[in-house]
Design a protein around this motif. Structure first.
Motif, PDB file in Angstrom:
ATOM      1  N   ASP A  14       5.285  33.417 -27.532  1.00 41.94           N
ATOM      2  CA  ASP A  14       6.069  34.297 -26.662  1.00 41.94           C
ATOM      3  C   ASP A  14       5.223  35.378 -25.999  1.00 41.94           C
ATOM      4  OD1 ASP A  14       8.457  33.007 -27.006  1.00 41.94           O
ATOM      5  OD2 ASP A  14       9.218  34.378 -28.532  1.00 41.94           O
ATOM      6  N   GLY A  15       3.920  35.340 -26.196  1.00 39.18           N
ATOM      7  CA  GLY A  15       3.058  36.350 -25.599  1.00 39.18           C
ATOM      8  C   GLY A  15       3.222  37.716 -26.240  1.00 39.18           C
ATOM      9  N   ILE A  16       3.511  37.757 -27.518  1.00 37.51           N
ATOM     10  CA  ILE A  16       3.647  39.025 -28.240  1.00 37.51           C
ATOM     11  C   ILE A  16       2.264  39.594 -28.552  1.00 37.51           C
ATOM     12  CG2 ILE A  16       4.508  40.073 -30.378  1.00 37.51           C
ATOM     13  CD1 ILE A  16       6.742  37.872 -30.235  1.00 37.51           C
ATOM     14  N   PHE A  17       1.291  38.729 -28.775  1.00 39.69           N
ATOM     15  CA  PHE A  17      -0.123  39.057 -28.941  1.00 39.69           C
ATOM     16  C   PHE A  17      -0.461  39.816 -30.215  1.00 39.69           C
ATOM     17  CE2 PHE A  17       0.300  38.873 -24.204  1.00 39.69           C
ATOM     18  CZ  PHE A  17      -0.204  37.596 -24.093  1.00 39.69           C
ATOM     19  N   ALA A  18       0.299  39.623 -31.277  1.00 41.26           N
ATOM     20  CA  ALA A  18      -0.084  40.196 -32.570  1.00 41.26           C
ATOM     21  C   ALA A  18      -1.411  39.599 -33.038  1.00 41.26           C
ATOM     22  CB  ALA A  18       1.005  39.953 -33.606  1.00 41.26           C
ATOM     23  N   CYS A  19      -1.709  38.382 -32.612  1.00 43.10           N
ATOM     24  CA  CYS A  19      -2.951  37.708 -33.002  1.00 43.10           C
ATOM     25  C   CYS A  19      -4.181  38.417 -32.440  1.00 43.10           C
ATOM     26  CB  CYS A  19      -2.926  36.248 -32.557  1.00 43.10           C
ATOM     27  SG  CYS A  19      -2.613  36.007 -30.793  1.00 43.10           S
ATOM     28  N   LEU A  20      -4.063  39.010 -31.268  1.00 44.49           N
ATOM     29  CA  LEU A  20      -5.208  39.634 -30.619  1.00 44.49           C
ATOM     30  C   LEU A  20      -5.784  40.776 -31.432  1.00 44.49           C
ATOM     31  CD1 LEU A  20      -3.904  38.041 -28.234  1.00 44.49           C
ATOM     32  CD2 LEU A  20      -4.668  39.878 -26.762  1.00 44.49           C
ATOM     33  N   THR A  21      -4.958  41.465 -32.194  1.00 39.57           N
ATOM     34  CA  THR A  21      -5.441  42.601 -32.975  1.00 39.57           C
ATOM     35  C   THR A  21      -6.068  42.170 -34.296  1.00 39.57           C
ATOM     36  OG1 THR A  21      -3.304  42.962 -34.043  1.00 39.57           O
ATOM     37  CG2 THR A  21      -3.703  44.115 -31.965  1.00 39.57           C
ATOM     38  N   ARG A  22      -5.895  40.899 -34.683  1.00 40.07           N
ATOM     39  CA  ARG A  22      -6.444  40.398 -35.941  1.00 40.07           C
ATOM     40  C   ARG A  22      -7.739  39.624 -35.763  1.00 40.07           C
ATOM     41  NH1 ARG A  22      -1.552  42.171 -35.879  1.00 40.07           N
ATOM     42  NH2 ARG A  22      -0.539  42.646 -37.861  1.00 40.07           N
ATOM     43  N   ASP A  23      -7.933  39.055 -34.579  1.00 39.90           N
ATOM     44  CA  ASP A  23      -9.114  38.224 -34.331  1.00 39.90           C
ATOM     45  C   ASP A  23      -9.422  38.305 -32.840  1.00 39.90           C
ATOM     46  OD1 ASP A  23     -10.934  36.114 -33.838  1.00 39.90           O
ATOM     47  OD2 ASP A  23     -10.056  34.876 -35.419  1.00 39.90           O
ATOM     48  N   PRO A  24     -10.559  38.877 -32.461  1.00 41.63           N
ATOM     49  CA  PRO A  24     -10.866  39.087 -31.040  1.00 41.63           C
ATOM     50  C   PRO A  24     -11.109  37.812 -30.241  1.00 41.63           C
ATOM     51  CG  PRO A  24     -12.709  39.770 -32.389  1.00 41.63           C
ATOM     52  CD  PRO A  24     -11.590  39.435 -33.328  1.00 41.63           C
ATOM     53  N   ARG A  25     -11.164  36.662 -30.910  1.00 43.83           N
ATOM     54  CA  ARG A  25     -11.301  35.403 -30.168  1.00 43.83           C
ATOM     55  C   ARG A  25      -9.993  35.033 -29.475  1.00 43.83           C
ATOM     56  NH1 ARG A  25     -13.679  31.956 -35.067  1.00 43.83           N
ATOM     57  NH2 ARG A  25     -12.034  33.164 -36.088  1.00 43.83           N
ATOM     58  N   PHE A  26      -8.890  35.603 -29.919  1.00 43.41           N
ATOM     59  CA  PHE A  26      -7.599  35.395 -29.260  1.00 43.41           C
ATOM     60  C   PHE A  26      -7.507  36.353 -28.085  1.00 43.41           C
ATOM     61  CE2 PHE A  26      -6.922  33.651 -33.404  1.00 43.41           C
ATOM     62  CZ  PHE A  26      -5.993  32.644 -33.238  1.00 43.41           C
ATOM     63  N   VAL A  27      -7.167  35.823 -26.918  1.00 45.15           N
ATOM     64  CA  VAL A  27      -7.055  36.618 -25.700  1.00 45.15           C
ATOM     65  C   VAL A  27      -5.821  36.178 -24.922  1.00 45.15           C
ATOM     66  CG1 VAL A  27      -9.551  37.026 -25.511  1.00 45.15           C
ATOM     67  CG2 VAL A  27      -8.540  35.037 -24.387  1.00 45.15           C
ATOM     68  N   GLU A  28      -5.452  36.978 -23.942  1.00 43.74           N
ATOM     69  CA  GLU A  28      -4.332  36.611 -23.072  1.00 43.74           C
ATOM     70  C   GLU A  28      -4.819  35.673 -21.980  1.00 43.74           C
ATOM     71  OE1 GLU A  28      -0.865  38.556 -20.231  1.00 43.74           O
ATOM     72  OE2 GLU A  28      -2.207  39.876 -21.352  1.00 43.74           O
ATOM     73  N   ALA A  29      -4.134  34.559 -21.821  1.00 36.06           N
ATOM     74  CA  ALA A  29      -4.452  33.584 -20.778  1.00 36.06           C
ATOM     75  C   ALA A  29      -3.771  33.994 -19.469  1.00 36.06           C
ATOM     76  CB  ALA A  29      -3.978  32.197 -21.202  1.00 36.06           C
ATOM     77  N   PRO A  30      -4.205  33.429 -18.361  1.00 37.36           N
ATOM     78  CA  PRO A  30      -3.564  33.744 -17.075  1.00 37.36           C
ATOM     79  C   PRO A  30      -2.053  33.457 -17.051  1.00 37.36           C
ATOM     80  CG  PRO A  30      -5.651  32.643 -16.685  1.00 37.36           C
ATOM     81  CD  PRO A  30      -5.397  32.586 -18.166  1.00 37.36           C
ATOM     82  N   ASP A  31      -1.592  32.522 -17.896  1.00 35.44           N
ATOM     83  CA  ASP A  31      -0.160  32.212 -17.922  1.00 35.44           C
ATOM     84  C   ASP A  31       0.655  33.201 -18.761  1.00 35.44           C
ATOM     85  OD1 ASP A  31      -0.845  31.464 -20.512  1.00 35.44           O
ATOM     86  OD2 ASP A  31      -0.351  29.344 -20.250  1.00 35.44           O
ATOM     87  N   GLY A  32      -0.006  34.232 -19.325  1.00 33.64           N
ATOM     88  CA  GLY A  32       0.690  35.240 -20.109  1.00 33.64           C
ATOM     89  C   GLY A  32       0.868  34.881 -21.572  1.00 33.64           C
ATOM     90  N   LEU A  33       0.291  33.770 -22.005  1.00 35.86           N
ATOM     91  CA  LEU A  33       0.356  33.350 -23.395  1.00 35.86           C
ATOM     92  C   LEU A  33      -1.012  33.534 -24.048  1.00 35.86           C
ATOM     93  CD1 LEU A  33       2.432  30.067 -22.935  1.00 35.86           C
ATOM     94  CD2 LEU A  33       3.264  32.364 -23.517  1.00 35.86           C
ATOM     95  N   ALA A  34      -1.057  33.379 -25.357  1.00 36.94           N
ATOM     96  CA  ALA A  34      -2.328  33.516 -26.067  1.00 36.94           C
ATOM     97  C   ALA A  34      -3.184  32.270 -25.869  1.00 36.94           C
ATOM     98  CB  ALA A  34      -2.065  33.734 -27.553  1.00 36.94           C
ATOM     99  N   THR A  35      -4.482  32.487 -25.863  1.00 34.75           N
ATOM    100  CA  THR A  35      -5.452  31.407 -25.850  1.00 34.75           C
ATOM    101  C   THR A  35      -6.641  31.845 -26.690  1.00 34.75           C
ATOM    102  OG1 THR A  35      -6.608  29.780 -24.475  1.00 34.75           O
ATOM    103  CG2 THR A  35      -6.689  32.074 -23.739  1.00 34.75           C
TER     104      THR A  35
END
Length: 88
Positions: A14-35
């Motif tokens: 859902d593009g909440i991005f809780a993952c981004l704060t736990r592991d910097p390899r997770f980023v926001e993709a152009p579609d607004g979802l995690a990649t």
């Protein structure tokens, strides 16, 4: 070191991005979802293979950061991230 795969199920993200704060390899993709972008980490030089077939992102790593990936998966409120150890 273990070889592991990280899978992001795009339908569940859902593009909440809780993952981004736990592991910097997770980023926001152009579609607004995690990649996953192995080059996004400013501290560690990561090598990883990443594929995106439109339905899921799959990244394979063989480094010592399995626990970071697991923390990112555990933080995802929609359970869109799966982390699995794999055989070579």
């Amino acid at each position: 070191m273990p070889r592991y795969e990280i899978t992001i199920e795009k339908d569940a993200c859902d593009g909440i991005f809780a993952c981004l704060t736990r592991d910097p390899r997770f980023v926001e993709a152009p579609d607004g979802l995690a990649t996953i972008d192995p080059d996004a980490d400013p501290v560690y030089d990561c090598d990883g293979e990443v594929s995106d077939d439109g339905e899921r992102v799959v990244a394979a790593f063989d480094d010592d950061r399995l626990e970071e990936a697991r923390r990112a998966a555990a933080a995802c409120p929609t359970d869109a991230i799966i982390v699995e150890e794999v055989d070579e």
